[in-house]
Design a protein around this motif. Sequence first.
Motif: not given
Length: 272
Positions: A68-79, A215-232
């Motif tokens: 019902s909500i998205c919870t993005s912890v630490n290095h998780v960007i979104c979703h 969505m702002i990163n402390a490091g580089r801007r590149e992201s990765k989508l995990l195998k669940d097809d949601w978590t970035v």
Amino acid sequence: MAAVIKTANEIEKMRVVGKMAASVLEMIGPYVKKGITTDELDKICHDFIRTELKAYPAPLNYHGFPKSICTSVNHVICHGIPTDKKLKDGDIINIDVTVRFDEDSTDPDHPTGYHGDTSKMFIVGKPSILAQRLINITQECMYKAIKIVKPGTRLGDIGAIIQKHAESHGYSVVREYCGHGIGSTFHEDPQIVHYGRAGTGEELKAGMCITIEPMINAGRRESKLLKDDWTVVTKDRSLSAQWEHTLLVTEDGVEVLTLRDEEELPRLIKHA
């Protein structure tokens, strides 16, 4: 597809649901502490939206999203998908809430309606200096962008002011995910990217409802989508932060539809 200009009646519905979404983030704050799981936070928000607000959590089953909500912890960007993993001291977490509601809906279990979309960064215990600074700068990015919203503002103006502020502090802007138009549809045109060149892109018009959600990163801007097809996540595992508000473009400025009582930002910002 063109941006949707809201009618006066639709704007009133957006105001109602915007306040609802804000109330969820105000409610959940005291629960965000060491030892709670993001699954538990999800259940608390779900129950509040369904029981107290008589509304519906729009992310649930949206294109298959399981919570019902998205919870993005630490290095998780979104979703980020809520899980049984417990929060620990020093964690930072973005809780992203979208409420769907229309008092005229005839089906309480699957209501039609309008969407209020907002997110906030929370800190578990004491954050690192790096985490606190990232959170603050990201919120400043959003506020700076909100303050220039008015008819005639171009999408490139929004992206440019966010990018300039983030990069001036050594941070990077995520480019694969963006804000959007919003109303009776969760995601409408236009797309609101958080980088760009001032003076370019579509002009905002009075009656448009949009989200700004850098969505702002402390490091580089590149992201990765995990195998669940949601978590970035950040590709370099650096911390990421995000804030979001739903906005109405007024005749002479902007109205922050999801403003919380704790914020110093005015609900109505007018330009001469």
